[in-house]
Write a protein that holds these residues in place. Structure first.
Motif, short mmCIF file in Angstrom:
data_model
loop_
_atom_site.label_atom_id
_atom_site.label_comp_id
_atom_site.label_asym_id
_atom_site.label_seq_id
_atom_site.Cartn_x
_atom_site.Cartn_y
_atom_site.Cartn_z
N ASN A 41 15.90 15.99 -5.57
CA ASN A 41 17.13 16.26 -6.31
C ASN A 41 17.08 15.50 -7.63
OD1 ASN A 41 18.57 13.57 -5.98
ND2 ASN A 41 18.32 14.13 -3.83
N SER A 42 18.00 15.83 -8.51
CA SER A 42 17.93 15.30 -9.88
C SER A 42 18.28 13.83 -10.00
CB SER A 42 18.83 16.12 -10.79
OG SER A 42 20.18 15.99 -10.40
N ALA A 43 18.93 13.23 -9.00
CA ALA A 43 19.26 11.80 -9.04
C ALA A 43 18.22 10.95 -8.32
CB ALA A 43 20.63 11.55 -8.43
N CYS A 44 17.29 11.58 -7.64
CA CYS A 44 16.27 10.86 -6.88
C CYS A 44 15.45 9.98 -7.82
CB CYS A 44 15.37 11.87 -6.16
SG CYS A 44 13.86 11.18 -5.45
N ALA A 45 15.49 8.68 -7.59
CA ALA A 45 14.79 7.73 -8.47
C ALA A 45 13.28 7.96 -8.46
CB ALA A 45 15.12 6.30 -8.07
N PHE A 72 14.48 21.29 -9.11
CA PHE A 72 15.32 20.29 -8.44
C PHE A 72 16.35 21.02 -7.61
CE2 PHE A 72 13.51 18.35 -12.09
CZ PHE A 72 13.17 17.09 -11.67
N GLU A 73 16.52 20.60 -6.37
CA GLU A 73 17.53 21.21 -5.51
C GLU A 73 18.87 20.54 -5.82
OE1 GLU A 73 18.33 22.46 -0.91
OE2 GLU A 73 16.52 21.36 -1.38
N SER A 74 19.37 20.83 -7.01
CA SER A 74 20.58 20.21 -7.54
C SER A 74 21.36 21.23 -8.36
CB SER A 74 20.24 19.05 -8.47
OG SER A 74 19.56 18.04 -7.79
N ASN A 144 20.32 17.88 -0.97
CA ASN A 144 19.58 17.92 0.29
C ASN A 144 18.72 16.66 0.38
OD1 ASN A 144 17.90 18.37 2.45
ND2 ASN A 144 17.36 20.46 1.86
N PHE A 145 19.22 15.67 1.07
CA PHE A 145 18.54 14.39 1.19
C PHE A 145 17.21 14.52 1.93
CE2 PHE A 145 17.87 10.25 3.32
CZ PHE A 145 17.84 9.43 2.20
#
Length: 185
Positions: A41-45, A72-74, A144-145
């Motif tokens: 996802n787009s916030a994943c560091a 990105f799944e965002s 989606n974590f």
């Protein structure tokens, strides 16, 4: 989910819009090599760190005939808020419904995420790596974590030369493999 792809398979066609509202079609990349990357996802560091590494290498890769497309799944808004802040010179694509992820057989696995997170010292290692590069560990609401990253190297004729499905959330195609693919004519 579809079956996972292998080397020698033809890359499935897609047409989407990127973060700059430009149409992106795999077909328009015929004649060039493509690194197709699917991120959590787009916030994943970790994902942001990987994009940062792609940006650093992109000019060289492009001169050698390879482009990058990153999914990105965002939602689109989150793409701009997080990874979009890096102003990547290649397409960043929001796929919140995971349509292209499904097309390419990119998996979701709670077991693999838990296996990653249960490794001794992994939280500290991840935090140190991403924070050293200026990124922060943060959750993205509604994402989606449990998505596992995947990367594909596609040749000039649209054939998948390397299909790399991660075993963990920290697992990506080695840069040596990418650089060798770019150097091969």
């Amino acid at each position: 989910m579809t079956d996972q792809f292998q080397s020698g398979d033809i890359a499935p066609f897609f047409q989407v819009e990127d973060q700059k509202d430009q149409s992106v079609s795999l077909e328009t990349y015929r004649g060039r090599k493509v690194l197709l990357a699917f991120f959590r996802n787009s916030a994943c560091a970790l994902c942001n760190l990987r994009v940062h590494q792609f940006i650093q290498r992109y000019a060289s890769w492009q001169q050698q005939g390879m482009d990058v497309i990153a999914f990105f799944e965002s939602p689109e808004a989150n793409l701009h808020k997080y990874v979009g802040q890096q102003d990547a010179p290649f397409p960043l694509i929001a796929d919140p419904e995971a349509r292209i992820y499904e097309l390419y057989g990119v998996e979701t696995s709670e077991a693999k995420v838990q296996a990653t997170l249960s490794q001794p010292g992994i939280h500290e290692e991840i935090a140190a790596r991403v924070e050293a590069a200026g990124f922060k560990l943060m959750p993205e609401a509604g994402s989606n974590f449990n998505r596992i990253p995947a990367e594909f190297l596609i040749d000039e004729n649209g054939m998948i030369r390397v299909a790399y499905y991660g075993e963990f959330i920290t697992d990506h195609l080695p840069f040596e493999t990418i650089d060798q693919f770019v150097a091969d004519h």
